[in-house]
Write a protein that holds these residues in place. Sequence first.
Motif, PDB file in Angstrom:
ATOM      1  N   HIS A  73      38.560  54.110  61.123  1.00  0.00           N
ATOM      2  CA  HIS A  73      37.836  54.158  62.401  1.00  0.00           C
ATOM      3  C   HIS A  73      37.677  52.755  62.977  1.00  0.00           C
ATOM      4  O   HIS A  73      36.967  51.911  62.426  1.00  0.00           O
ATOM      5  N   HIS A  75      37.883  50.494  67.045  1.00  0.00           N
ATOM      6  CA  HIS A  75      38.097  50.507  68.508  1.00  0.00           C
ATOM      7  C   HIS A  75      38.850  49.242  68.878  1.00  0.00           C
ATOM      8  O   HIS A  75      38.279  48.149  68.830  1.00  0.00           O
ATOM      9  N   HIS A 228      32.742  60.480  67.196  1.00  0.00           N
ATOM     10  CA  HIS A 228      31.556  59.966  66.499  1.00  0.00           C
ATOM     11  C   HIS A 228      30.590  61.116  66.241  1.00  0.00           C
ATOM     12  O   HIS A 228      30.485  62.034  67.061  1.00  0.00           O
ATOM     13  N   HIS A 267      30.773  57.845  61.036  1.00  0.00           N
ATOM     14  CA  HIS A 267      29.352  57.599  60.724  1.00  0.00           C
ATOM     15  C   HIS A 267      28.681  58.703  59.902  1.00  0.00           C
ATOM     16  O   HIS A 267      28.443  58.507  58.722  1.00  0.00           O
ATOM     17  N   ASP A 318      35.081  49.984  62.224  1.00  0.00           N
ATOM     18  CA  ASP A 318      34.389  50.227  63.489  1.00  0.00           C
ATOM     19  C   ASP A 318      34.194  48.969  64.322  1.00  0.00           C
ATOM     20  O   ASP A 318      33.183  48.820  65.009  1.00  0.00           O
TER      21      ASP A 318
END
Length: 438
Positions: A73, A75, A228, A267, A318
């Motif tokens: 995960h 971005h 998420h 998460h 993340d």
Amino acid sequence: FFDIRQPVTGPEELEASVRYIEDGLMLMSGGHIVWLGEWREGEARLAGASKTAGLEIDDYRDKLIVPGFVDTHIHYPQTEMIGAYGEQLLEWLTRYTFPTEQQYHCADYAKRMSKFFISQLLLNGTTTALVFGTVHPQSVDALFKEASDINMRLVAGKVMMDKNAPDALLETPEQSEADTRALIARWHNRQRLSYALTPRFAPTSSPELLQKVRLLKQEFPDVYMHTHLSENVAELSWVKEMHPEHQHYLDVYHQHGLTGERCVFAHCLHLDDSEWDCLSETDSTIAFCPTSNLFLGSGLFNLQKTWQKKIRVGMGTDVGAGTTFNMLQTLLEAYKVGQLQRYRLSAFEAFYHATLGGARALHLDDKIGNFDAGKEADFVVLEPGVSALQKLRATNSKTLAEKLFVLMTLGDDRNVYCTYIDGELAYARDELSGESCA
Ligand code: GUN
Ligand code: FE
């Protein structure tokens, strides 16, 4: 060489699954691992083979070769905002994230940042990642293009969102579907690339948008779904208020058919029992993101529960809520999250989650995650002692488990000597600038 031979159902099985070859040889051909074993044995094989002449041998004595790290995960359009000060999730999104992501409407900017992002993955030894783009299709085009140039295994998708964000980042469900469909046609299953349907999270998704995601998931069953779930308590109350008809947060996704194989939830910090059971029963995946969870003050992930409930889990950095691209540093934070809950994360378990476990979390363990013959040749050459402190500490550590634990405690990108993608050298630390990519 160090890897874990096969997936396990509990941390107590790991020790018996460790493969450690102090002086080994790996044979590769056409981007795949052909053979791994003791150097002596391999050398004898080579001597017997007439084709030895065409072989190229890279010598990494005194280094430790491990499977490439899998980041489940991250971005890419938040690389430039790591370390955004002072807020928790919802305010952090408004104040920092949304303005940053607006820059990705510009294809040139996206291209520049894609190059930078991929080079950061490589210099940290990450060879596969599941990546969020922005709402702009051009953000994902740019990223896939960079990954395809080095034949990297990457899963990514454009964000889908139609409410609760600035107008510049919103789309209609129809536009979202059309853009997503075009990206799937362009990139999914091309080389080693896969597409992930990426609704940002429940608060930015209307029921109509989630319905579009469901239809696309049905039409393209081997496409991923990446979102998420249950990160922050204010987010939780917001979702409850917005969706009183749903039993819990996960139910918003579940009722839209967005749980199951290849559905990845980042998460999962504040789940109730029925949510844990739903993830387990549907064989959904969790991405554990310790540096992000600590940085945003979101909460402590219950890793032990994922073993109890037999849920697939991988490590996520993340970035940019996470504070590093580096998997060693991420594993140390995972260890600390464990400590705060009296869970003892061993080095073997930590490396498992970062490699084969992460591959399994993404249903890619038949292709990557360890050194089995036939797997894709993605790996990292680590140099265990680069600083005076690491060297000092190394002389005091005896077992492999202890050496690996010290590496994840004191290690960072300096310990990544080089990174191989698809059997080719893709990054070497000591080349020219020190941050160069082949
Ligand atoms: N929830 C919705 N969007 C985001 C994001 O960009 N980062 C994190 N950490 N959580 C989110
Ligand atoms: Fe995230």
